[in-house]
Write a protein that holds these residues in place. Structure first.
Motif, PDB file in Angstrom:
ATOM      1  N   VAL A 284       0.863  -1.175   0.055  1.00 27.20           N
ATOM      2  CA  VAL A 284      -0.083  -0.020   0.308  1.00 27.20           C
ATOM      3  C   VAL A 284       0.984   1.275   0.010  1.00 27.20           C
ATOM      4  CG1 VAL A 284      -2.132  -0.971   0.963  1.00 27.20           C
ATOM      5  CG2 VAL A 284      -0.050  -0.094   2.542  1.00 27.20           C
TER       6      VAL A 284
ATOM      7  N   TYR B 179       5.836   1.350  -3.749  1.00 23.37           N
ATOM      8  CA  TYR B 179       7.383   0.999  -3.999  1.00 23.37           C
ATOM      9  C   TYR B 179       7.480   0.247  -5.150  1.00 23.37           C
ATOM     10  CZ  TYR B 179       8.423   2.443   0.776  1.00 23.37           C
ATOM     11  OH  TYR B 179       8.575   3.298   1.857  1.00 23.37           O
TER      12      TYR B 179
ATOM     13  N   GLU C 207       4.474  19.608   0.683  1.00 24.59           N
ATOM     14  CA  GLU C 207       3.805  18.350   0.443  1.00 24.59           C
ATOM     15  C   GLU C 207       4.385  17.196   1.180  1.00 24.59           C
ATOM     16  OE1 GLU C 207       1.970  15.066  -2.696  1.00 24.59           O
ATOM     17  OE2 GLU C 207       3.488  16.507  -3.460  1.00 24.59           O
TER      18      GLU C 207
ATOM     19  N   GLY D 274       4.864  13.332   2.214  1.00 19.79           N
ATOM     20  CA  GLY D 274       4.606  12.055   1.754  1.00 19.79           C
ATOM     21  C   GLY D 274       3.887  12.227   0.308  1.00 19.79           C
TER      22      GLY D 274
ATOM     23  N   GLN E  63      -0.307  12.835  -6.706  1.00 19.87           N
ATOM     24  CA  GLN E  63      -0.922  14.147  -6.495  1.00 19.87           C
ATOM     25  C   GLN E  63      -0.059  15.352  -6.726  1.00 19.87           C
ATOM     26  OE1 GLN E  63      -3.756  12.914  -5.730  1.00 19.87           O
ATOM     27  NE2 GLN E  63      -3.138  11.073  -4.872  1.00 19.87           N
TER      28      GLN E  63
ATOM     29  N   ILE F 234       8.892  12.477   7.999  1.00 22.73           N
ATOM     30  CA  ILE F 234       7.805  13.787   8.400  1.00 22.73           C
ATOM     31  C   ILE F 234       8.003  14.097  10.055  1.00 22.73           C
ATOM     32  CG2 ILE F 234       6.122  11.803   9.412  1.00 22.73           C
ATOM     33  CD1 ILE F 234       3.856  13.769   8.242  1.00 22.73           C
TER      34      ILE F 234
ATOM     35  N   CYS G 190      -1.590  13.869   1.609  1.00 25.00           N
ATOM     36  CA  CYS G 190      -2.673  12.843   1.145  1.00 25.00           C
ATOM     37  C   CYS G 190      -2.383  11.456   1.052  1.00 25.00           C
ATOM     38  CB  CYS G 190      -2.981  13.433  -0.437  1.00 25.00           C
ATOM     39  SG  CYS G 190      -4.400  12.550  -1.166  1.00 25.00           S
ATOM     40  N   PHE G 191      -3.358  10.760   1.930  1.00 26.49           N
ATOM     41  CA  PHE G 191      -3.061   9.109   2.188  1.00 26.49           C
ATOM     42  C   PHE G 191      -1.968   9.071   2.808  1.00 26.49           C
ATOM     43  CE2 PHE G 191      -5.286   9.356  -2.448  1.00 26.49           C
ATOM     44  CZ  PHE G 191      -6.505   9.499  -1.873  1.00 26.49           C
ATOM     45  N   VAL G 192      -1.413   9.783   3.670  1.00 27.94           N
ATOM     46  CA  VAL G 192      -0.056   9.639   4.522  1.00 27.94           C
ATOM     47  C   VAL G 192      -0.531   9.269   6.004  1.00 27.94           C
ATOM     48  CG1 VAL G 192       1.916  10.544   5.273  1.00 27.94           C
ATOM     49  CG2 VAL G 192       1.364  10.980   2.951  1.00 27.94           C
TER      50      VAL G 192
ATOM     51  N   LEU H 156       0.672   6.045   9.188  1.00 28.89           N
ATOM     52  CA  LEU H 156       1.703   6.529  10.333  1.00 28.89           C
ATOM     53  C   LEU H 156       1.297   5.783  11.672  1.00 28.89           C
ATOM     54  CD1 LEU H 156       2.131  10.157   9.670  1.00 28.89           C
ATOM     55  CD2 LEU H 156       3.575   8.315   8.920  1.00 28.89           C
TER      56      LEU H 156
HETATM   57  C1  LIG Z   1       0.035   5.756   0.282  1.00 31.70           C
HETATM   58  S1  LIG Z   1       1.550   6.782  -0.122  1.00 31.70           S
HETATM   59  C2  LIG Z   1       0.473   8.149  -0.627  1.00 31.70           C
HETATM   60  C3  LIG Z   1       1.542   8.921  -1.661  1.00 31.70           C
HETATM   61  C4  LIG Z   1       0.896  10.213  -2.287  1.00 31.70           C
HETATM   62  N1  LIG Z   1       0.777  11.311  -1.034  1.00 31.70           N
HETATM   63  C5  LIG Z   1      -0.255   9.754  -2.944  1.00 31.70           C
HETATM   64  O1  LIG Z   1      -1.459  10.380  -2.768  1.00 31.70           O
HETATM   65  O2  LIG Z   1      -0.221   9.110  -4.040  1.00 31.70           O
HETATM   66  C6  LIG Z   1       2.223   7.223   1.396  1.00 31.70           C
HETATM   67  C7  LIG Z   1       3.279   7.873   1.305  1.00 31.70           C
HETATM   68  O3  LIG Z   1       3.790   8.277   2.626  1.00 31.70           O
HETATM   69  C8  LIG Z   1       5.215   7.955   2.758  1.00 31.70           C
HETATM   70  N2  LIG Z   1       5.518   8.012   4.053  1.00 31.70           N
HETATM   71  C9  LIG Z   1       5.345   7.042   5.133  1.00 31.70           C
HETATM   72  N3  LIG Z   1       5.536   7.598   6.410  1.00 31.70           N
HETATM   73  C10 LIG Z   1       6.529   8.513   6.147  1.00 31.70           C
HETATM   74  C11 LIG Z   1       7.357   9.252   6.910  1.00 31.70           C
HETATM   75  N4  LIG Z   1       7.560   9.124   8.256  1.00 31.70           N
HETATM   76  N5  LIG Z   1       8.067  10.345   6.452  1.00 31.70           N
HETATM   77  C12 LIG Z   1       7.594  10.718   5.273  1.00 31.70           C
HETATM   78  N6  LIG Z   1       7.065  10.184   4.364  1.00 31.70           N
HETATM   79  C13 LIG Z   1       6.501   9.039   4.877  1.00 31.70           C
HETATM   80  C14 LIG Z   1       5.413   6.782   2.032  1.00 31.70           C
HETATM   81  O4  LIG Z   1       6.858   6.405   1.869  1.00 31.70           O
HETATM   82  C15 LIG Z   1       4.520   6.966   0.859  1.00 31.70           C
HETATM   83  O5  LIG Z   1       5.185   7.520  -0.194  1.00 31.70           O
END
Ligand SMILES: C[S@@+](CC[C@H](N)C(=O)[O-])C[C@H]1O[C@@H](n2cnc3c(N)ncnc32)[C@H](O)[C@@H]1O
Length: 268
Positions: free
Chosen positions: A6, A9, A42, A44, A50, A95, A111-113, A117
């Motif tokens: 999800v 990668y 922006e 994540g 996006q 983050i 968005c979708f992040v 977490l």
């Molecule tokens: C489902 S993807 C969403 C990507 C994008 N925002 C979209 O809407 O298509 C979640 C993203 O959050 C990033 N992510 C997860 N934990 C993170 C962290 N602690 N710091 C920065 N990025 C993080 C992941 O690497 C991944 O690219």
């Protein structure tokens, strides 16, 4: 953190995120426009699904798009170059350890992040401090509990539950959309406004049948078959029947509904 399927990668997952972004652009982003001269963080950004829309819609704004994954950032950068965008800078960052001074940004976009977490409650105050007074945050999250469809199917609901449970086991929350309001309030944001964005799909909406029900939602569920079975969450036959029933909702008499939650709030 943890679930690669999800997180964007893999090539197939990248494709899914881009299908998702293309289909949902109007519904999720049509009202997101940043003024010329503003600086937007922006967080994540993933493979940039996006980012491309945001940067195109606000050509006078400058975007700093960060992600923890170097692989995803490389793909995002490649796509932004292909699209000829010059107003986005990509940086690798966590983050929870962002290399920016307080008050550095006019706007933050996430968005979708938060759903991935383990500590979403701790992430939002960090982002609030990076905003100048009067700056805004936009948070968009899904909520898999908002899924319903016709014909209804217990097997399909069980397959969806597998994704919810796997995400919980990885420390995330696939039901976080309904919590966007309380999370933003708890983080100290003001003027919090949530607008639910419902994706309603029937056979008359061909693009959504293919782009959302089939290639976004059902593909995402199909992607957890192996880990769900390996974790003993479901019998393989039940999972396969559930996926088949999700595909069944794309037939001429089928209907599929899902709700995203978009929140906008101010830092004071
Ligand atoms: C489902 S993807 C969403 C990507 C994008 N925002 C979209 O809407 O298509 C979640 C993203 O959050 C990033 N992510 C997860 N934990 C993170 C962290 N602690 N710091 C920065 N990025 C993080 C992941 O690497 C991944 O690219």
């Amino acid at each position: 953190m943890g679930h690669q399927y999800v997180h964007g990668y893999h090539p197939r997952e990248n494709e899914r995120l881009h299908d998702q972004a293309g289909t949902l652009v109007e519904l999720l982003h049509s009202d997101t426009r940043y003024p010329a001269g503003s600086v937007v963080l922006e967080v994540g950004c993933g493979v940039g699904a996006q980012t491309l829309t945001l940067a195109r819609q606000s050509p006078g704004a400058r975007f700093v798009s960060v992600d923890i994954s170097a692989d995803s950032l490389a793909e995002a950068e490649r796509r932004a170059d292909l699209a000829g965008l010059t107003n986005v800078e990509f940086r690798q960052a966590d983050i929870f350890a962002l290399p920016f001074a307080d008050g550095s940004f006019d706007h933050v976009f996430v968005c979708f992040v938060l759903e991935h977490l383990t500590r979403p409650v701790e992430a939002l105050p960090i982002l609030r401090r990076l905003l100048r007074p009067g700056g805004t945050i936009t948070v968009i999250e899904g909520d898999h509990g908002s899924t319903y469809f016709h014909p209804d199917s217990a097997a399909a609901q069980q397959a969806i539950d597998c994704l919810i449970q796997l995400q919980r086991m990885a420390g995330g929350n696939a039901l976080i959309g309904r919590q966007v309001y309380p999370l933003l309030r708890e983080a100290g944001f003001d003027a919090v406004r949530i607008s639910p964005r419902m994706v309603y799909v029937d056979a008359s909406r061909h693009e959504l049948v293919d782009g959302f029900t089939r290639k976004t939602f059902t593909a995402m569920i199909e992607g957890v078959r192996e880990p769900a079975v390996a974790a003993g969450l479901i019998e393989p036959g039940t999972f396969d029947a559930g996926v088949q029933d999700l595909h069944r909702t794309t037939e001429p008499d089928g209907v599929f509904c899902y709700t995203f939650f978009k929140g906008v709030a101010e830092a004071t």
